[in-house]
Motif scaffolding. Structure first.
Motif, PDB file in Angstrom:
ATOM      1  N   ARG A 189     -26.168 -30.917 -28.967  1.00 40.83           N
ATOM      2  CA  ARG A 189     -26.227 -32.037 -29.911  1.00 40.83           C
ATOM      3  C   ARG A 189     -24.802 -32.516 -30.124  1.00 40.83           C
ATOM      4  O   ARG A 189     -23.886 -31.720 -30.290  1.00 40.83           O
ATOM      5  CB  ARG A 189     -26.784 -31.588 -31.268  1.00 40.83           C
ATOM      6  CG  ARG A 189     -28.239 -31.262 -31.261  1.00 40.83           C
ATOM      7  CD  ARG A 189     -28.734 -30.940 -32.639  1.00 40.83           C
ATOM      8  NE  ARG A 189     -28.204 -29.652 -33.101  1.00 40.83           N
ATOM      9  CZ  ARG A 189     -28.495 -29.098 -34.255  1.00 40.83           C
ATOM     10  NH1 ARG A 189     -29.287 -29.699 -35.095  1.00 40.83           N
ATOM     11  NH2 ARG A 189     -27.986 -27.931 -34.582  1.00 40.83           N
ATOM     12  N   GLN A 213     -32.365 -36.952 -33.123  1.00 43.72           N
ATOM     13  CA  GLN A 213     -33.033 -35.946 -33.959  1.00 43.72           C
ATOM     14  C   GLN A 213     -34.161 -36.599 -34.761  1.00 43.72           C
ATOM     15  O   GLN A 213     -35.251 -36.058 -34.865  1.00 43.72           O
ATOM     16  CB  GLN A 213     -31.991 -35.315 -34.877  1.00 43.72           C
ATOM     17  CG  GLN A 213     -32.485 -34.105 -35.606  1.00 43.72           C
ATOM     18  CD  GLN A 213     -31.332 -33.309 -36.187  1.00 43.72           C
ATOM     19  OE1 GLN A 213     -30.359 -33.037 -35.492  1.00 43.72           O
ATOM     20  NE2 GLN A 213     -31.448 -32.931 -37.430  1.00 43.72           N
ATOM     21  N   LEU A 228     -33.873 -27.338 -33.692  1.00 42.68           N
ATOM     22  CA  LEU A 228     -32.799 -27.721 -32.778  1.00 42.68           C
ATOM     23  C   LEU A 228     -31.622 -26.768 -32.867  1.00 42.68           C
ATOM     24  O   LEU A 228     -30.997 -26.450 -31.851  1.00 42.68           O
ATOM     25  CB  LEU A 228     -32.355 -29.158 -33.054  1.00 42.68           C
ATOM     26  CG  LEU A 228     -33.394 -30.244 -32.761  1.00 42.68           C
ATOM     27  CD1 LEU A 228     -32.857 -31.616 -33.148  1.00 42.68           C
ATOM     28  CD2 LEU A 228     -33.847 -30.218 -31.315  1.00 42.68           C
ATOM     29  N   ILE A 269     -29.131 -35.799 -28.358  1.00 40.53           N
ATOM     30  CA  ILE A 269     -29.585 -34.489 -27.912  1.00 40.53           C
ATOM     31  C   ILE A 269     -29.822 -34.534 -26.412  1.00 40.53           C
ATOM     32  O   ILE A 269     -30.477 -35.454 -25.911  1.00 40.53           O
ATOM     33  CB  ILE A 269     -30.880 -34.093 -28.645  1.00 40.53           C
ATOM     34  CG1 ILE A 269     -30.605 -34.099 -30.150  1.00 40.53           C
ATOM     35  CG2 ILE A 269     -31.374 -32.739 -28.183  1.00 40.53           C
ATOM     36  CD1 ILE A 269     -31.825 -34.169 -30.991  1.00 40.53           C
TER      37      ILE A 269
END
Length: 146
Positions: free
Chosen positions: A81, A52, A70, A93
């Motif tokens: 995730r 991230q 996200l 991810i």
């Protein structure tokens, strides 16, 4: 001081940028996406396994903004995730199959949009445009550093 012969360059560039950005957003929306979704998907294809934080840095976004993007993409089934077992503070991810399909659909839309933009413009003029835009950006960055 006389009246300028042309509108200020910055104003002209800003207007064109807004027009192109809206048109690009519309093209991506017609393909079922958005510019933010496209940029995240593209970055994940360029850098598989990005965290991230990696994505936020690459896209020059605050981590909170990246988290928001996200979360929406995860809710839409485009990515997953999960916590890195080696470092629980890091999210790994990955694209889902649906995310892969979205990537290809949006890549087609982005490519078609770029071809539409380039239509009728000789390659040497596009090179000159790129050079000019880079010089404009450098002039602003140079001025900001002084």
């Amino acid at each position: 001081m006389g009246r300028p012969q042309q509108p200020p360059v910055g104003l002209a560039v800003a207007r064109v940028a807004r027009t192109l950005s809206r048109a690009f957003e519309d093209a991506l929306a017609a393909a079922g996406g958005s510019q933010s979704v496209w940029l995240v998907l593209l970055q994940l294809k360029i850098n598989p396994g990005a965290t991230q934080r990696d994505l936020a840095e690459a896209l020059e976004l605050r981590e909170a903004t990246m988290t928001h993007h996200l979360s929406g993409m995860e809710r839409d089934g485009l990515l997953t995730r999960r916590r890195d077992p080696a470092n629980r503070r890091v999210h790994q991810i990955e694209l889902t199959e649906q995310g892969e399909q979205a990537f290809h659909r949006l890549r087609r839309a982005a490519t078609e949009f770029d071809e539409r933009l380039r239509a009728g413009i000789p390659p040497e003029r596009l090179t000159e445009l790129g050079d000019t835009l880079a010089m404009l950006a450098a002039n602003v960055q140079h001025a900001a550093s002084h």
